[in-house]
Design an enzyme around this catalytic site. Structure first.
Site, PDB file in Angstrom:
ATOM      1  N   ALA A   1      -8.286 -13.647  -4.325  1.00  0.00           N
ATOM      2  CA  ALA A   1      -6.914 -13.109  -4.354  1.00  0.00           C
ATOM      3  C   ALA A   1      -6.193 -13.296  -5.694  1.00  0.00           C
ATOM      4  CB  ALA A   1      -6.048 -13.647  -3.212  1.00  0.00           C
TER       5      ALA A   1
ATOM      6  N   ASP B   1      -5.101  -9.964  -6.586  1.00  0.00           N
ATOM      7  CA  ASP B   1      -4.001  -9.516  -5.722  1.00  0.00           C
ATOM      8  C   ASP B   1      -2.686 -10.164  -6.151  1.00  0.00           C
ATOM      9  OD1 ASP B   1      -5.946  -8.156  -4.280  1.00  0.00           O
ATOM     10  OD2 ASP B   1      -6.285  -9.850  -2.941  1.00  0.00           O
TER      11      ASP B   1
HETATM   12  O1  RIB Z   1      -9.012  -9.811  -2.927  1.00  0.00           O
HETATM   13  C1  RIB Z   1      -9.366 -10.770  -1.976  1.00  0.00           C
HETATM   14  C2  RIB Z   1      -9.489 -10.131  -0.629  1.00  0.00           C
HETATM   15  O2  RIB Z   1     -10.582  -9.243  -0.629  1.00  0.00           O
HETATM   16  C3  RIB Z   1      -9.770 -11.096   0.490  1.00  0.00           C
HETATM   17  O3  RIB Z   1      -8.592 -11.623   1.049  1.00  0.00           O
HETATM   18  C4  RIB Z   1     -10.623 -10.286   1.450  1.00  0.00           C
HETATM   19  O4  RIB Z   1     -10.017 -10.046   2.667  1.00  0.00           O
HETATM   20  C5  RIB Z   1     -10.966  -8.989   0.705  1.00  0.00           C
HETATM   21  O5  RIB Z   1     -10.231  -7.929   1.130  1.00  0.00           O
END
Ligand code: RIB
Length: 313
Positions: free
Chosen positions: A253, A256
């Site tokens: 993550a 993200d």
């Molecule tokens: O970017 C990390 C995410 O990739 C994880 O949380 C997993 O669920 C995948 O989607």
């Protein structure tokens, strides 16, 4: 408060901590197990919400306990979950994640309900949204939903941030609708056909992305920082965004966290370079902690980190 719409995935992450990632055919013992809320879309939504954005999410979960849990967690994060549908036929997405002693991971995703998100659901959600400054999308839902959301965003004059993860080929009609693409090294290689070994390769790949139609590209290069590429495709302008060196526990993550922070920074009116700097700090903090959503930092943590590291906001 920027208004951010995330169209993306929600997964329950089942994580095993291992000394190393097993090779094909190998069985390894020794790991600790934990489950964490994850999914690239939900992670990016939580990242932006914790940093001060007003976030709505369009997605799908199954009618099962994981789905219920995911919805509850996002609601507790202050995210508008009205547009997350419950799919009676398909299970909530699940990611099987192995994290090694260096914090690197390998992820296998069973998409389940995520891959049944429809264009109609995306359209209906947009109709009910009053204001959207930025649309944020990873690639864990069908490409038709990504394309439809980008088209509506263009009509509604919202900026589009695309995180092309997991990597897949994308055509230029989609890339032309993207204001900022945020690929990591392997995603950049997939999109441009160029191997990234050094900064020069990264610059050429970034320029190639501009030629393919995106307005700007922000290549995330792990501990080597990020490369911002903007301007015209004939005369691209490059800027290196340094990474913050930190002890790495789990890189899950980190991308993200970067994307959610970037969207927040841009929504608050920062330049791309300043928003990328802010995002780099958020991503650095996230790798110092285990798990996907539990690792995502709050605004006060990022601000304090930047003060300590002598960074600016
Ligand atoms: O970017 C990390 C995410 O990739 C994880 O949380 C997993 O669920 C995948 O989607």
């Amino acid at each position: 408060m920027p208004n951010i719409l995330v169209v993306g995935s929600l997964n329950m992450d089942l994580v095993v901590q291992m000394p190393a990632i097993p090779r094909p055919g190998e069985t390894l013992l020794g790991g600790r197990f934990a489950s964490f809320p994850g999914g690239k879309g939900a992670n990016q939504a939580v990242a932006a919400a914790r940093l001060g954005s007003h976030v709505s999410m369009v997605g799908r979960v199954g009618g099962d306990p994981f789905g219920e849990q995911m919805l509850q967690i996002l609601t507790e994060e202050g995210i508008d979950t009205r547009f997350i549908g419950i799919d009676p036929q398909n299970a909530t997405g699940v990611a099987l994640i192995t994290v090694d002693a260096q914090g690197q991971n390998s992820i296998s995703v069973a998409s389940g309900a995520n891959y049944h998100l429809t264009v109609e659901e995306v359209r209906q959600a947009w109709e009910q949204m009053l204001e959207v400054d930025l649309l944020v999308m990873p690639l864990e839902t069908p490409i038709a939903t990504i394309r439809a959301a980008a088209q509506i965003a263009k009509e509604r004059r919202a900026r589009v941030i695309l995180n092309p993860a997991p990597a897949q080929d994308l055509d230029e009609s989609l890339l032309r609708m993207i204001d900022v693409i945020v690929p990591n090294e392997s995603e950049t290689e997939r999109l441009t056909g160029r191997t990234i070994k050094n900064q020069e390769d990264a610059c050429q790949a970034g320029a190639e992305l501009l030629k393919r139609g995106v307005s700007s590209a922000l290549l995330t290069l792990g501990e080597r920082g990020a490369l911002l590429v903007e301007g015209s495709s004939e005369k691209p302008v490059f800027e290196h965004i340094p990474a913050f060196p930190v002890p790495v526990v789990d890189t899950t993550a980190a991308g993200d966290s970067f994307v959610g922070a970037l969207a927040t920074g841009l929504g608050e009116g920062l330049s791309l370079a300043s928003a990328a700097h802010f995002a780099s700090a958020a991503a650095a903090l996230s790798v110092t902690r285990p798990g996907a959503q539990p690792s995502l930092p709050y605004r006060s943590e990022v601000e304090q980190f930047l003060r300590e590291k002598g960074g600016m906001l």
